[in-house]
Design a protein around this motif. Structure first.
Motif, mmCIF file in Angstrom:
data_model
loop_
_atom_site.group_PDB
_atom_site.id
_atom_site.type_symbol
_atom_site.label_atom_id
_atom_site.label_comp_id
_atom_site.label_asym_id
_atom_site.label_seq_id
_atom_site.Cartn_x
_atom_site.Cartn_y
_atom_site.Cartn_z
ATOM 1 N N SER A 148 -3.134 3.467 -2.912
ATOM 2 C CA SER A 148 -2.744 2.590 -3.995
ATOM 3 C C SER A 148 -2.449 1.191 -3.329
ATOM 4 O O SER A 148 -1.827 1.164 -2.340
ATOM 5 C CB SER A 148 -1.718 3.061 -5.025
ATOM 6 O OG SER A 148 -2.156 4.280 -5.602
ATOM 7 N N CYS A 149 -2.637 0.175 -3.863
ATOM 8 C CA CYS A 149 -2.395 -1.074 -3.287
ATOM 9 C C CYS A 149 -1.736 -1.806 -4.775
ATOM 10 O O CYS A 149 -2.508 -2.209 -5.768
ATOM 11 C CB CYS A 149 -3.724 -2.063 -3.244
ATOM 12 S SG CYS A 149 -3.199 -3.547 -2.603
ATOM 13 N N ARG B 230 -5.905 9.544 -1.900
ATOM 14 C CA ARG B 230 -6.156 8.196 -2.845
ATOM 15 C C ARG B 230 -4.962 7.307 -2.442
ATOM 16 O O ARG B 230 -3.654 7.471 -2.578
ATOM 17 C CB ARG B 230 -5.808 8.533 -4.507
ATOM 18 C CG ARG B 230 -6.347 7.306 -5.260
ATOM 19 C CD ARG B 230 -6.040 7.623 -6.716
ATOM 20 N NE ARG B 230 -4.629 7.354 -7.215
ATOM 21 C CZ ARG B 230 -4.686 7.369 -8.600
ATOM 22 N NH1 ARG B 230 -5.645 7.035 -9.312
ATOM 23 N NH2 ARG B 230 -3.328 7.297 -9.301
ATOM 24 N N GLU C 63 0.747 -1.376 -0.094
ATOM 25 C CA GLU C 63 -0.193 -0.068 -0.055
ATOM 26 C C GLU C 63 0.745 1.042 -0.096
ATOM 27 O O GLU C 63 1.882 1.200 0.472
ATOM 28 C CB GLU C 63 -1.013 0.074 1.420
ATOM 29 C CG GLU C 63 -1.834 -1.157 1.284
ATOM 30 C CD GLU C 63 -1.121 -2.304 2.490
ATOM 31 O OE1 GLU C 63 -2.068 -3.005 3.032
ATOM 32 O OE2 GLU C 63 -0.084 -2.015 2.382
ATOM 33 N N THR D 95 -2.632 -3.037 -10.084
ATOM 34 C CA THR D 95 -3.205 -1.778 -8.929
ATOM 35 C C THR D 95 -4.222 -1.612 -8.538
ATOM 36 O O THR D 95 -5.278 -1.479 -9.475
ATOM 37 C CB THR D 95 -2.363 -0.519 -9.150
ATOM 38 O OG1 THR D 95 -0.979 -0.728 -9.691
ATOM 39 C CG2 THR D 95 -2.577 0.432 -8.015
ATOM 40 N N TYR E 263 -6.948 0.595 -6.347
ATOM 41 C CA TYR E 263 -6.960 2.078 -5.782
ATOM 42 C C TYR E 263 -8.110 2.470 -4.787
ATOM 43 O O TYR E 263 -9.441 1.695 -4.818
ATOM 44 C CB TYR E 263 -7.262 3.267 -6.793
ATOM 45 C CG TYR E 263 -6.125 3.179 -7.675
ATOM 46 C CD1 TYR E 263 -6.409 2.607 -8.996
ATOM 47 C CD2 TYR E 263 -4.761 3.711 -7.350
ATOM 48 C CE1 TYR E 263 -5.358 2.644 -9.876
ATOM 49 C CE2 TYR E 263 -3.897 3.741 -8.399
ATOM 50 C CZ TYR E 263 -4.103 2.955 -9.653
ATOM 51 O OH TYR E 263 -3.183 2.808 -10.571
ATOM 52 N N TRP F 96 -10.488 -3.581 1.027
ATOM 53 C CA TRP F 96 -9.687 -2.435 1.786
ATOM 54 C C TRP F 96 -10.350 -2.313 3.244
ATOM 55 O O TRP F 96 -11.366 -2.626 3.440
ATOM 56 C CB TRP F 96 -9.832 -0.864 0.959
ATOM 57 C CG TRP F 96 -9.055 -0.875 -0.203
ATOM 58 C CD1 TRP F 96 -9.403 -0.874 -1.428
ATOM 59 C CD2 TRP F 96 -7.771 -0.314 0.010
ATOM 60 N NE1 TRP F 96 -8.301 -0.254 -2.362
ATOM 61 C CE2 TRP F 96 -7.284 -0.012 -1.414
ATOM 62 C CE3 TRP F 96 -6.740 -0.074 1.111
ATOM 63 C CZ2 TRP F 96 -5.975 0.524 -1.724
ATOM 64 C CZ3 TRP F 96 -5.356 0.367 0.783
ATOM 65 C CH2 TRP F 96 -5.090 0.614 -0.914
ATOM 66 N N GLY G 60 0.364 5.962 -0.417
ATOM 67 C CA GLY G 60 -0.419 7.165 -0.536
ATOM 68 C C GLY G 60 -1.213 7.511 0.610
ATOM 69 O O GLY G 60 -2.069 8.581 0.838
ATOM 70 N N ARG H 266 -9.766 -0.347 -9.743
ATOM 71 C CA ARG H 266 -8.534 -0.890 -10.266
ATOM 72 C C ARG H 266 -8.122 -1.100 -11.682
ATOM 73 O O ARG H 266 -8.805 -0.780 -12.490
ATOM 74 C CB ARG H 266 -8.861 -2.661 -9.783
ATOM 75 C CG ARG H 266 -9.623 -3.446 -10.685
ATOM 76 C CD ARG H 266 -9.763 -4.929 -10.278
ATOM 77 N NE ARG H 266 -8.782 -5.401 -10.041
ATOM 78 C CZ ARG H 266 -8.571 -6.558 -9.351
ATOM 79 N NH1 ARG H 266 -9.424 -7.144 -8.326
ATOM 80 N NH2 ARG H 266 -7.433 -7.126 -9.115
ATOM 81 N N GLN I 227 -10.047 5.712 -3.553
ATOM 82 C CA GLN I 227 -10.007 6.997 -3.440
ATOM 83 C C GLN I 227 -10.779 7.668 -2.150
ATOM 84 O O GLN I 227 -12.178 7.174 -1.947
ATOM 85 C CB GLN I 227 -10.789 7.751 -4.671
ATOM 86 C CG GLN I 227 -10.994 9.092 -4.906
ATOM 87 C CD GLN I 227 -9.788 10.202 -4.750
ATOM 88 O OE1 GLN I 227 -8.856 9.788 -5.565
ATOM 89 N NE2 GLN I 227 -9.738 11.130 -4.009
#
Length: 124
Positions: free
Chosen positions: A21-22, A19, A6, A78, A80, A36, A8, A72, A82
């Motif tokens: 990210s993974c 935001r 992860e 990745t 996301y 998440w 951000g 995604r 948000q």
């Protein structure tokens, strides 16, 4: 085997946005559903949102619905998160997790792989 990282997280004022990210490793990451979760000090890990491997199915916790969006990009491996209109109570460590399933799951026990987490702090 899938590894998740992860990024951000950070410090943001109430009402702001972040935001997360993974990033997933492995050629088959695009076949994994990703969730998440967040965990505040002294509290249990809680579901935030999840997305199916295809991106066609997305589920959110009621507490964040309307403020967060999970998406995604399988070409980039990745996923996301948000987050908008952040509140101090959103302060927590945020984790992404992956499981090889066609469904979207909200129970953290059903996920097989976890990232190390990223800290989100929302100041009032």
């Amino acid at each position: 085997q899938v590894q998740l990282v992860e990024s951000g997280g950070g410090l943001v004022q109430a009402g702001g946005s972040l935001r997360l990210s993974c990033a997933g490793s492995g050629r088959t990451f695009s076949r994994y559903a990703v969730g998440w979760f967040h965990q505040a000090p002294g509290k249990e890990r809680e579901f935030v949102g999840a997305i199916s491997w295809s991106g066609n199915s997305i589920n959110y916790a009621e507490s964040v619905k309307g403020r967060v969006t999970v998406s995604r990009d399988n070409a980039k491996n990745t996923v996301y998160l948000q987050m908008n209109s952040l509140k101090p109570e959103d302060t927590a460590v945020y984790y992404c997790a992956a499981t090889r399933t066609y469904t979207v799951l909200s129970n953290p026990r059903e996920y097989d792989y976890w990232g190390q987490g990223t800290q989100v702090t929302v100041s009032s």
